[in-house]
Design a protein around this motif. Sequence first.
Motif, PDB file in Angstrom:
ATOM      1  N   GLN A 197       7.456  12.684  31.038  1.00 53.81           N
ATOM      2  CA  GLN A 197       8.895  12.986  30.453  1.00 53.81           C
ATOM      3  C   GLN A 197       9.400  13.938  31.189  1.00 53.81           C
ATOM      4  OE1 GLN A 197      10.610  11.398  27.984  1.00 53.81           O
ATOM      5  NE2 GLN A 197      12.261  12.764  28.452  1.00 53.81           N
ATOM      6  N   VAL A 198      10.564  13.719  32.338  1.00 57.29           N
ATOM      7  CA  VAL A 198      11.173  14.745  33.015  1.00 57.29           C
ATOM      8  C   VAL A 198      12.637  14.898  32.504  1.00 57.29           C
ATOM      9  CG1 VAL A 198      11.489  15.148  35.424  1.00 57.29           C
ATOM     10  CG2 VAL A 198       9.686  13.705  34.628  1.00 57.29           C
ATOM     11  N   SER A 199      12.849  16.285  32.599  1.00 53.63           N
ATOM     12  CA  SER A 199      14.259  16.612  32.116  1.00 53.63           C
ATOM     13  C   SER A 199      14.929  17.655  33.143  1.00 53.63           C
ATOM     14  CB  SER A 199      14.193  17.231  30.659  1.00 53.63           C
ATOM     15  OG  SER A 199      13.916  16.420  29.685  1.00 53.63           O
ATOM     16  N   TRP A 200      16.177  17.355  33.284  1.00 51.50           N
ATOM     17  CA  TRP A 200      16.596  18.242  34.344  1.00 51.50           C
ATOM     18  C   TRP A 200      17.085  19.600  33.611  1.00 51.50           C
ATOM     19  CZ3 TRP A 200      21.835  20.155  34.888  1.00 51.50           C
ATOM     20  CH2 TRP A 200      22.375  20.731  36.126  1.00 51.50           C
ATOM     21  N   LEU A 201      16.769  20.841  34.106  1.00 50.92           N
ATOM     22  CA  LEU A 201      17.180  22.052  33.574  1.00 50.92           C
ATOM     23  C   LEU A 201      18.284  22.810  34.202  1.00 50.92           C
ATOM     24  CD1 LEU A 201      13.738  23.550  33.015  1.00 50.92           C
ATOM     25  CD2 LEU A 201      14.840  22.127  31.501  1.00 50.92           C
ATOM     26  N   GLU A 211      20.326  25.267  46.352  1.00 47.14           N
ATOM     27  CA  GLU A 211      20.575  23.778  46.452  1.00 47.14           C
ATOM     28  C   GLU A 211      19.564  22.826  45.768  1.00 47.14           C
ATOM     29  OE1 GLU A 211      20.853  22.841  50.833  1.00 47.14           O
ATOM     30  OE2 GLU A 211      22.432  24.430  51.023  1.00 47.14           O
ATOM     31  N   ASP A 212      18.614  23.551  45.124  1.00 45.37           N
ATOM     32  CA  ASP A 212      17.557  22.713  44.670  1.00 45.37           C
ATOM     33  C   ASP A 212      17.679  22.651  43.050  1.00 45.37           C
ATOM     34  OD1 ASP A 212      15.933  22.646  46.789  1.00 45.37           O
ATOM     35  OD2 ASP A 212      14.780  24.158  46.312  1.00 45.37           O
ATOM     36  N   ASP A 213      17.307  21.412  42.573  1.00 43.99           N
ATOM     37  CA  ASP A 213      17.367  21.121  41.043  1.00 43.99           C
ATOM     38  C   ASP A 213      15.977  21.453  40.399  1.00 43.99           C
ATOM     39  OD1 ASP A 213      19.910  19.886  40.907  1.00 43.99           O
ATOM     40  OD2 ASP A 213      18.998  18.323  42.300  1.00 43.99           O
ATOM     41  N   ILE A 214      16.054  22.201  39.336  1.00 46.06           N
ATOM     42  CA  ILE A 214      14.903  22.469  38.652  1.00 46.06           C
ATOM     43  C   ILE A 214      14.682  21.651  37.472  1.00 46.06           C
ATOM     44  CG2 ILE A 214      13.692  24.372  37.226  1.00 46.06           C
ATOM     45  CD1 ILE A 214      14.293  25.087  40.093  1.00 46.06           C
TER      46      ILE A 214
END
Length: 161
Positions: free
Chosen positions: A89-93, A98-101
């Motif tokens: 299960q992956v959620s965008w924080l 330029e990076d997404d966590i």
Amino acid sequence: MSVLRIYASLAETPTRCQWALVNDAQEPVSGEGPPTQLPRRAARVQLVIPAAQVLLARTRVPSAARLRAGAMLAFAVEEQIVDEPDASQVSWLGAAGEDDIVAVIDKAGLERWRGALAAVGLSTRLSDARRTGPRPLLLGAATWIGVAGSSLLLQRLTGNW
């Protein structure tokens, strides 16, 4: 507003947990026990997962995928996780430069807890209860029958019935 925080390990079967009921107007109340003994009067429920069971990863995610947890985000971190993308299960924080966590957790463990909480009435979404299927309800019914049966048998054996 009251919040029920359930401290749960995704690696274990949801048979016991620690919990805290936090209310703005009162002192927090805490306890430990099976999910059937969780307080039901909370306005919100939060499942608190140990940090060791959460992977925080930096990646690049298409802007359309940021607001959706699921397969698209899981494939964005495919090379950083051990399991298959569908098992996570992956959620965008948020973003850092330029990076997404993103946060990655075990999907099967989360589904076990969702099912256990839905079975004891802590899910208001009918889609969650439908998705978990009849197994949590059958497990709860079997447990109830087992406890009731053993209690009656013990009363009979001790002569209290």
